[in-house]
Design a protein around this motif. Structure first.
Motif, mmCIF file in Angstrom:
data_model
loop_
_atom_site.group_PDB
_atom_site.id
_atom_site.type_symbol
_atom_site.label_atom_id
_atom_site.label_comp_id
_atom_site.label_asym_id
_atom_site.label_seq_id
_atom_site.Cartn_x
_atom_site.Cartn_y
_atom_site.Cartn_z
ATOM 1 N N VAL A 1 6.710 4.643 -5.714
ATOM 2 C CA VAL A 1 6.257 3.324 -5.258
ATOM 3 C C VAL A 1 5.355 2.681 -6.307
ATOM 4 N N ARG B 1 3.505 -5.544 -0.567
ATOM 5 C CA ARG B 1 4.193 -4.589 0.298
ATOM 6 C C ARG B 1 4.149 -3.174 -0.281
ATOM 7 N N GLU C 1 2.561 0.292 1.230
ATOM 8 C CA GLU C 1 3.294 1.556 1.377
ATOM 9 C C GLU C 1 2.553 2.692 0.695
#
Length: 304
Positions: free
Chosen positions: A222, A273, A277
């Motif tokens: 991520v 976003r 996460e």
């Protein structure tokens, strides 16, 4: 190694200083056992490539993820230095005329400009090889099984199915624009793979559980995606003086990025976003994960 934890910025700077000091000592002129000699010109080019500042984000991620799982700080610093050697090799080769053809890196001439192309190739080759040397050397105080896992994970992240393969896809993208899925794959390989390894390495050298290793590995994926989207956004919006390298290169070469394909507003929302996460992934670790969460925010919000 004594590192304060007052602020993320302080911690990042301190890791950078410690890494720079270690890299400088690793790149001294005296030959190691098993080496015959260290050519001065080649060593100077390697030092030019490595000892030129930089945020040292990858070593920071290694040491911070190791700290999360109770790993040895000195061993983590050496693994981080090894990763930085490999990262810098990739920059030296990417800057070559046959690749991205860049003249500036971190505000100074690239290695092939400061020296010559042949020396730049050899400096990159030597840094790549040295990365694995540093991990397996006796001075890296880790069990043999941990060293083996680290070497395997780094080789997979750096080679055909990782960073080098991603660079090949990136070069091909100049002539054949990939679709969105292709861009995601390219970026996960070229940029994300080494950032993923940086996070997972801390778990490996700490002997963390398989569950913890999967969790931090996903955090690295991520964070790597956020890093690349932020980089693409900067390529669209920042100037060369701020970045210390040329900007607008992707657009000039007709390369598609997610930021150019979907727009600045989408990229900024996607970064938010991804940070959310990353925070959720590390929430089970509580305050111990604070530095890593701040690292994800820093990656998404950086200006250079």
């Amino acid at each position: 190694m004594t590192i304060s934890t007052n602020t993320f910025e302080t911690h990042l700077r301190e890791i950078a200083v410690e890494t720079e000091r270690l890299l400088s000592s690793l790149l001294e002129g005296e030959a190691l056992a098993g080496e015959i000699a260290r050519p001065r010109h080649l060593l100077a080019a390697m030092r030019h490539a490595v000892l030129n500042g930089g945020k040292r984000l990858r070593p920071f991620l290694v040491t911070s993820s190791a700290a999360l799982f109770g790993g040895d700080g000195e061993a983590a610093l050496r693994v981080g230095a090894a990763l930085e050697c490999l990262h810098c090799y990739s920059l030296v080769h990417d800057d070559l005329p046959a690749m991205d053809n860049d003249d500036m890196r971190r505000g100074q001439p690239t290695v092939h400009i400061a020296y010559d192309e042949a020396t730049a190739i050899l400096a990159g080759d030597s840094l790549l090889t040295y990365a694995f040397d540093i991990i397996v050397a006796p001075e890296t105080a880790l069990p043999d099984h941990a060293k083996t896992e680290l070497v395997l994970a780094l080789a997979r992240a750096a080679g055909l199915g990782g960073m080098a393969g991603g660079q090949a896809l990136d070069l091909a993208a100049e002539n054949h624009r990939p679709d969105e899925a292709g861009i995601v794959t390219l970026q996960a390989m070229k940029t994300g793979a080494l950032l993923r390894f940086a996070c997972e390495a801390g778990a490996i050298l700490s002997g963390a559980s398989d569950t913890d290793r999967r969790q931090i590995r996903r955090f690295g994926e991520v964070t790597g995606r956020a890093f690349q989207i932020a980089d693409d956004l900067l390529d669209l919006t920042a100037d060369a003086a701020t970045m210390g390298k040329a900007t607008g290169k992707d657009a000039a070469r007709g390369k598609a990025t997610l930021a150019s394909l979907k727009g600045q507003a989408w990229a900024e929302a996607e970064l938010e976003r991804l940070v959310s996460e990353a925070e959720a992934l590390l929430a089970p670790y509580g305050a111990r994960a604070a530095m890593l969460i701040e690292a994800a925010r820093f990656v998404a919000n950086r200006k250079s």
